[in-house]
Motif scaffolding. Structure first.
Motif, PDB file in Angstrom:
ATOM      1  N   HIS A   1      14.436 -18.714  72.688  1.00 36.57           N
ATOM      2  CA  HIS A   1      14.599 -20.170  72.750  1.00 36.57           C
ATOM      3  C   HIS A   1      16.002 -20.518  73.255  1.00 36.57           C
ATOM      4  O   HIS A   1      16.153 -21.341  74.171  1.00 36.57           O
ATOM      5  CB  HIS A   1      14.365 -20.767  71.359  1.00 36.57           C
ATOM      6  N   ASN A   2      17.002 -19.898  72.675  1.00 38.59           N
ATOM      7  CA  ASN A   2      18.383 -20.204  73.064  1.00 38.59           C
ATOM      8  C   ASN A   2      18.682 -19.778  74.499  1.00 38.59           C
ATOM      9  O   ASN A   2      19.520 -20.391  75.180  1.00 38.59           O
ATOM     10  CB  ASN A   2      19.362 -19.549  72.098  1.00 38.59           C
ATOM     11  N   ARG A   3      18.011 -18.738  74.972  1.00 38.03           N
ATOM     12  CA  ARG A   3      18.173 -18.333  76.368  1.00 38.03           C
ATOM     13  C   ARG A   3      17.669 -19.444  77.301  1.00 38.03           C
ATOM     14  O   ARG A   3      18.306 -19.749  78.323  1.00 38.03           O
ATOM     15  CB  ARG A   3      17.391 -17.034  76.631  1.00 38.03           C
TER      16      ARG A   3
ATOM     17  N   VAL B   1      17.531 -22.623  76.463  1.00 43.06           N
ATOM     18  CA  VAL B   1      18.492 -23.728  76.324  1.00 43.06           C
ATOM     19  C   VAL B   1      19.670 -23.518  77.269  1.00 43.06           C
ATOM     20  O   VAL B   1      20.120 -24.440  77.961  1.00 43.06           O
ATOM     21  CB  VAL B   1      18.989 -23.841  74.866  1.00 43.06           C
ATOM     22  N   ALA B   2      20.182 -22.285  77.333  1.00 37.62           N
ATOM     23  CA  ALA B   2      21.337 -21.974  78.180  1.00 37.62           C
ATOM     24  C   ALA B   2      21.042 -22.207  79.657  1.00 37.62           C
ATOM     25  O   ALA B   2      21.948 -22.512  80.443  1.00 37.62           O
ATOM     26  CB  ALA B   2      21.777 -20.535  77.950  1.00 37.62           C
TER      27      ALA B   2
ATOM     28  N   PRO C   1      16.424 -28.918  75.517  1.00 37.50           N
ATOM     29  CA  PRO C   1      17.611 -29.617  75.009  1.00 37.50           C
ATOM     30  C   PRO C   1      18.386 -28.734  74.043  1.00 37.50           C
ATOM     31  O   PRO C   1      17.824 -27.837  73.406  1.00 37.50           O
ATOM     32  CB  PRO C   1      17.025 -30.839  74.303  1.00 37.50           C
ATOM     33  N   THR C   2      19.677 -28.973  73.930  1.00 43.05           N
ATOM     34  CA  THR C   2      20.500 -28.191  73.011  1.00 43.05           C
ATOM     35  C   THR C   2      20.230 -28.620  71.568  1.00 43.05           C
ATOM     36  O   THR C   2      19.813 -29.749  71.298  1.00 43.05           O
ATOM     37  CB  THR C   2      21.988 -28.369  73.320  1.00 43.05           C
ATOM     38  N   TRP C   3      20.488 -27.707  70.642  1.00 44.91           N
ATOM     39  CA  TRP C   3      20.361 -28.034  69.224  1.00 44.91           C
ATOM     40  C   TRP C   3      21.329 -29.144  68.845  1.00 44.91           C
ATOM     41  O   TRP C   3      21.007 -30.017  68.025  1.00 44.91           O
ATOM     42  CB  TRP C   3      20.618 -26.801  68.368  1.00 44.91           C
ATOM     43  N   ARG C   4      22.506 -29.113  69.440  1.00 48.16           N
ATOM     44  CA  ARG C   4      23.505 -30.145  69.149  1.00 48.16           C
ATOM     45  C   ARG C   4      23.012 -31.527  69.562  1.00 48.16           C
ATOM     46  O   ARG C   4      23.190 -32.508  68.835  1.00 48.16           O
ATOM     47  CB  ARG C   4      24.810 -29.805  69.878  1.00 48.16           C
ATOM     48  N   GLU C   5      22.391 -31.600  70.729  1.00 49.30           N
ATOM     49  CA  GLU C   5      21.879 -32.873  71.229  1.00 49.30           C
ATOM     50  C   GLU C   5      20.817 -33.444  70.293  1.00 49.30           C
ATOM     51  O   GLU C   5      20.795 -34.648  70.014  1.00 49.30           O
ATOM     52  CB  GLU C   5      21.295 -32.667  72.636  1.00 49.30           C
TER      53      GLU C   5
ATOM     54  N   GLY D   1      19.228 -24.662  80.694  1.00 55.89           N
ATOM     55  CA  GLY D   1      18.957 -26.083  80.882  1.00 55.89           C
ATOM     56  C   GLY D   1      17.486 -26.431  80.871  1.00 55.89           C
ATOM     57  O   GLY D   1      17.102 -27.533  81.290  1.00 55.89           O
TER      58      GLY D   1
ATOM     59  N   TRP E   1      16.648 -36.894  77.641  1.00 61.63           N
ATOM     60  CA  TRP E   1      16.988 -35.540  78.081  1.00 61.63           C
ATOM     61  C   TRP E   1      16.149 -35.122  79.285  1.00 61.63           C
ATOM     62  O   TRP E   1      16.687 -34.611  80.280  1.00 61.63           O
ATOM     63  CB  TRP E   1      16.787 -34.527  76.946  1.00 61.63           C
TER      64      TRP E   1
END
Length: 305
Positions: free
Chosen positions: A244-246, A248-249, A254-258, A251, A152
């Motif tokens: 945290h998610n901000r 991630v958005a 890393p995304t939670w999905r990844e 870049g 990543w």
């Protein structure tokens, strides 16, 4: 065609790198303290964790009968020892910027040195070989995540767009590239030393089941600790999933999905970590990394002297 492509084998070689931290700011991703400190948790966990990897592998070396694997394991140990030292230097840099980490890292030391030490904790009646196999399964599970994170960070253009500090980016990408280089060694070591058949596979799953929640807890705790003790924030910010998610958005993380998708892949009986990431991308970065190039030049000068 390269030697590695012809033989199907890639040699694992330690690089004696060094980094100059004098110009690196505390918030090395400008105006992004949450993303900075989420990634900074690496520096809290890796010095003790990677020293522990080396200790456990030293214990297991007498069980290795494959000369190719033995060479890979020794290369892995050399790389991990170097990673541990370089991340320790970052802790010194944080301390120089009035962000002391000892109150957190002593708990990490306790985890690796006592709870996961050479003998089972609390006098648990686990046979020595089974205890060693369990710890090898933990290392293999951790290395699954480090390979994903390594690939990543090599692709994380969001960090470049955000103006992240070049020295810290080189550390992270040099380390990430080496994690991709040796992505299969811990897995192969476990498979070689972990017995056979269903018990070996069950123990591999057990290692991941134990590792995942502990890593998640340590990461959240570590991020909250760093933000709470950050002298530049002075208590004005708290770690939250929203922040945290901000990041991630943008870049920056890393995304939670990844991260999450790496777990079911690992559970497959047919799985092998050579399927993770891009070795070519890792090798290409190491060919351009300022720290890795300097290390290679130092080796070359020493050979000529």
């Amino acid at each position: 065609m390269s030697t590695e492509e012809q033989t199907g084998h890639y040699a694992i070689t330690p690089r004696r790198v060094s980094f100059d931290w004098d110009g690196t700011p505390l918030h090395w991703i400008p105006d992004e303290p949450v993303a900075t400190h989420v990634i900074n948790v690496l520096h809290l966990l890796l010095p003790a964790g990677e020293r522990w990897f080396v200790k456990v592998f030293k214990e297991a070396l007498p069980m290795v009968s494959d000369p190719v694997l033995l060479k890979d394991v020794k290369g892995f140990m050399g790389q991990e020892a170097t990673h541990s030292v370089q991340h320790s230097h970052v802790l010194d840099h944080l301390a120089a910027q009035r962000l002391a980490t000892e109150d957190f890292t002593r708990h990490v030391d306790f985890l690796f040195e006592k709870l996961l030490g050479e003998t089972p904790p609390f006098n648990a009646p686990v046979p020595p070989r089974e205890w060693l196999r369990f710890r090898l399964s933990i290392i293999a599970a951790i290395e699954q995540f480090t390979a994903v994170l390594g690939d990543w960070v090599l692709r994380a253009e969001g960090l470049d767009r955000a103006g992240a500090d070049e020295i810290m980016l080189d550390l992270l990408r040099w380390h990430g590239a080496e994690e991709v280089e040796h992505r299969a060694v811990a897995f192969d070591m476990y498979q070689h030393c972990g017995g056979s058949g269903l018990p070996r596979h069950a123990r591999r799953i057990e290692g991941m089941v134990v590792t995942t929640p502990v890593l998640l807890w340590l990461w959240a705790w570590g991020t909250a600790y760093l933000i709470r003790h950050d002298p530049e924030l002075a208590g004005r910010l708290r770690y939250s999933l929203r922040e945290h998610n901000r990041a991630v958005a943008k870049g920056l993380l890393p995304t939670w999905r990844e991260l999450g998708a790496a777990i079911p892949r690992y559970f497959r009986r047919s799985y092998h970590p050579s399927q993770e990431g891009s070795l070519r991308r890792a090798v290409d970065y190491l060919a351009t990394s300022p720290a890795a190039r300097a290390a290679a030049g130092a080796v070359g000068r020493a050979a000529l002297s």
